[in-house]
Design a protein around this motif. Structure first.
Motif, PDB file in Angstrom:
ATOM      1  N   ASN A 183      13.787   3.800  -0.293  1.00 47.74           N
ATOM      2  CA  ASN A 183      13.698   2.986   0.914  1.00 47.74           C
ATOM      3  C   ASN A 183      12.953   1.697   0.554  1.00 47.74           C
ATOM      4  OD1 ASN A 183      13.557   1.881   3.414  1.00 47.74           O
ATOM      5  ND2 ASN A 183      12.148   3.388   4.254  1.00 47.74           N
ATOM      6  N   LEU A 184      13.694   0.736   0.040  1.00 51.94           N
ATOM      7  CA  LEU A 184      13.069  -0.498  -0.429  1.00 51.94           C
ATOM      8  C   LEU A 184      12.684  -1.436   0.706  1.00 51.94           C
ATOM      9  CD1 LEU A 184      15.073  -1.188  -3.702  1.00 51.94           C
ATOM     10  CD2 LEU A 184      12.944   0.053  -3.384  1.00 51.94           C
ATOM     11  N   GLU A 185      13.114  -1.152   1.931  1.00 50.44           N
ATOM     12  CA  GLU A 185      12.656  -1.940   3.083  1.00 50.44           C
ATOM     13  C   GLU A 185      11.142  -1.822   3.229  1.00 50.44           C
ATOM     14  OE1 GLU A 185      13.777  -4.157   5.327  1.00 50.44           O
ATOM     15  OE2 GLU A 185      15.668  -4.226   4.249  1.00 50.44           O
ATOM     16  N   GLU A 186      10.584  -0.742   2.681  1.00 50.81           N
ATOM     17  CA  GLU A 186       9.132  -0.553   2.712  1.00 50.81           C
ATOM     18  C   GLU A 186       8.409  -1.708   2.011  1.00 50.81           C
ATOM     19  OE1 GLU A 186       6.988   1.787   4.015  1.00 50.81           O
ATOM     20  OE2 GLU A 186       8.706   2.549   5.123  1.00 50.81           O
ATOM     21  N   ILE A 187       9.070  -2.331   1.049  1.00 46.82           N
ATOM     22  CA  ILE A 187       8.452  -3.461   0.350  1.00 46.82           C
ATOM     23  C   ILE A 187       8.115  -4.553   1.357  1.00 46.82           C
ATOM     24  CG2 ILE A 187       8.824  -5.321  -1.321  1.00 46.82           C
ATOM     25  CD1 ILE A 187      10.582  -3.325  -2.908  1.00 46.82           C
TER      26      ILE A 187
ATOM     27  N   GLU B  72       7.737  -4.281   4.644  1.00 41.58           N
ATOM     28  CA  GLU B  72       6.735  -3.820   5.606  1.00 41.58           C
ATOM     29  C   GLU B  72       5.325  -3.820   5.005  1.00 41.58           C
ATOM     30  OE1 GLU B  72       8.009  -0.146   7.442  1.00 41.58           O
ATOM     31  OE2 GLU B  72      10.072  -0.887   7.532  1.00 41.58           O
ATOM     32  N   ILE B  73       5.197  -3.299   3.803  1.00 46.52           N
ATOM     33  CA  ILE B  73       3.891  -3.247   3.153  1.00 46.52           C
ATOM     34  C   ILE B  73       3.404  -4.657   2.828  1.00 46.52           C
ATOM     35  CG2 ILE B  73       2.641  -2.457   1.105  1.00 46.52           C
ATOM     36  CD1 ILE B  73       4.600  -0.017   1.129  1.00 46.52           C
ATOM     37  N   ALA B  74       4.314  -5.499   2.350  1.00 48.65           N
ATOM     38  CA  ALA B  74       3.951  -6.879   2.022  1.00 48.65           C
ATOM     39  C   ALA B  74       3.417  -7.593   3.261  1.00 48.65           C
ATOM     40  CB  ALA B  74       5.156  -7.617   1.458  1.00 48.65           C
ATOM     41  N   LYS B  75       4.083  -7.378   4.376  1.00 48.24           N
ATOM     42  CA  LYS B  75       3.651  -8.024   5.624  1.00 48.24           C
ATOM     43  C   LYS B  75       2.250  -7.553   6.011  1.00 48.24           C
ATOM     44  CE  LYS B  75       5.218  -8.921  10.326  1.00 48.24           C
ATOM     45  NZ  LYS B  75       6.262  -8.694  11.325  1.00 48.24           N
ATOM     46  N   LYS B  76       2.009  -6.256   5.916  1.00 46.15           N
ATOM     47  CA  LYS B  76       0.698  -5.702   6.257  1.00 46.15           C
ATOM     48  C   LYS B  76      -0.409  -6.238   5.339  1.00 46.15           C
ATOM     49  CE  LYS B  76       2.462  -1.356   8.087  1.00 46.15           C
ATOM     50  NZ  LYS B  76       2.640   0.079   7.818  1.00 46.15           N
ATOM     51  N   LYS B  77      -0.037  -6.529   4.104  1.00 40.26           N
ATOM     52  CA  LYS B  77      -1.034  -6.976   3.127  1.00 40.26           C
ATOM     53  C   LYS B  77      -1.023  -8.490   2.936  1.00 40.26           C
ATOM     54  CE  LYS B  77      -1.400  -2.674   0.666  1.00 40.26           C
ATOM     55  NZ  LYS B  77      -2.263  -2.235  -0.394  1.00 40.26           N
ATOM     56  N   ASP B  78      -0.345  -9.195   3.837  1.00 42.38           N
ATOM     57  CA  ASP B  78      -0.255 -10.660   3.770  1.00 42.38           C
ATOM     58  C   ASP B  78       0.244 -11.163   2.418  1.00 42.38           C
ATOM     59  OD1 ASP B  78      -1.058 -11.165   6.411  1.00 42.38           O
ATOM     60  OD2 ASP B  78      -3.170 -11.003   5.852  1.00 42.38           O
ATOM     61  N   LYS B  79       1.256 -10.514   1.908  1.00 39.05           N
ATOM     62  CA  LYS B  79       1.891 -10.932   0.661  1.00 39.05           C
ATOM     63  C   LYS B  79       3.317 -11.355   0.992  1.00 39.05           C
ATOM     64  CE  LYS B  79      -1.186  -8.529  -2.090  1.00 39.05           C
ATOM     65  NZ  LYS B  79      -2.240  -9.202  -2.704  1.00 39.05           N
TER      66      LYS B  79
ATOM     67  N   PHE C 157       8.159   4.475  -1.721  1.00 36.10           N
ATOM     68  CA  PHE C 157       9.514   3.938  -1.702  1.00 36.10           C
ATOM     69  C   PHE C 157      10.583   5.024  -1.751  1.00 36.10           C
ATOM     70  CE2 PHE C 157       6.858   0.707  -3.928  1.00 36.10           C
ATOM     71  CZ  PHE C 157       6.790  -0.179  -2.862  1.00 36.10           C
ATOM     72  N   LEU C 158      10.157   6.271  -1.854  1.00 35.53           N
ATOM     73  CA  LEU C 158      11.109   7.384  -1.878  1.00 35.53           C
ATOM     74  C   LEU C 158      11.314   7.874  -0.458  1.00 35.53           C
ATOM     75  CD1 LEU C 158       9.776   9.335  -4.966  1.00 35.53           C
ATOM     76  CD2 LEU C 158      11.590   7.626  -4.883  1.00 35.53           C
ATOM     77  N   SER C 159      12.546   7.867  -0.011  1.00 30.03           N
ATOM     78  CA  SER C 159      12.833   8.279   1.356  1.00 30.03           C
ATOM     79  C   SER C 159      12.985   9.789   1.439  1.00 30.03           C
ATOM     80  CB  SER C 159      14.102   7.591   1.857  1.00 30.03           C
ATOM     81  OG  SER C 159      15.210   7.959   1.063  1.00 30.03           O
ATOM     82  N   ASP C 160      13.103  10.285   2.661  1.00 35.76           N
ATOM     83  CA  ASP C 160      13.235  11.728   2.876  1.00 35.76           C
ATOM     84  C   ASP C 160      14.512  12.292   2.277  1.00 35.76           C
ATOM     85  OD1 ASP C 160      10.873  11.812   4.177  1.00 35.76           O
ATOM     86  OD2 ASP C 160      11.735  11.880   6.185  1.00 35.76           O
TER      87      ASP C 160
END
Length: 115
Positions: free
Chosen positions: A2-6, A8-15, A59-62
């Motif tokens: 699940n690379l969309e997590e990149i 989401e996480i980037a946004k949360k960490k201001d990257k 990044f590993l989905s269910d």
């Protein structure tokens, strides 16, 4: 995966995606494409996880599919004189998949008990 997590996480960490791409040695356009098609070389995924300071397992989905065609992008570790020189990356991926399998086994056992 699940690379969309990149994103989401980037946004949360201001990257920014641009900054991540620079850090992992990829163009911003190529990183956007990898996220969109949900496919990335393991060496780049490892670098993304390190840069974002998250375990690669996020990044590993269910619905991780371990069929051969879906793991073929994982390259064999580099060796020199029969000694592995790139085993850390492979070990991380194996640990992440093992942890995911254990979690899914617990969920399955739990759901069987409820029936």
């Amino acid at each position: 995966m699940n690379l969309e997590e990149i994103r989401e996480i980037a946004k949360k960490k201001d990257k920014t995606i641009k900054r991540i791409a620079q850090e992992i040695g990829m163009t911003e356009q190529n990183l956007h494409r990898c996220i969109r098609i949900n496919s990335m070389k393991s060496k780049h995924l490892n670098k993304v996880a390190e840069f974002l300071e998250v375990p690669i397992t996020v990044f590993l989905s269910d619905n991780v599919d371990l069929k051969e065609e879906n793991t073929s992008k994982l390259k064999e570790p580099k060796t020199k004189y029969g000694v592995c020189t790139d085993c850390e990356q492979k070990d991380m991926i194996i640990k992440a998949l093992t942890d995911r399998i254990k979690k899914l086994e617990k969920q399955l056992a739990s759901s069987k008990r409820k029936k």
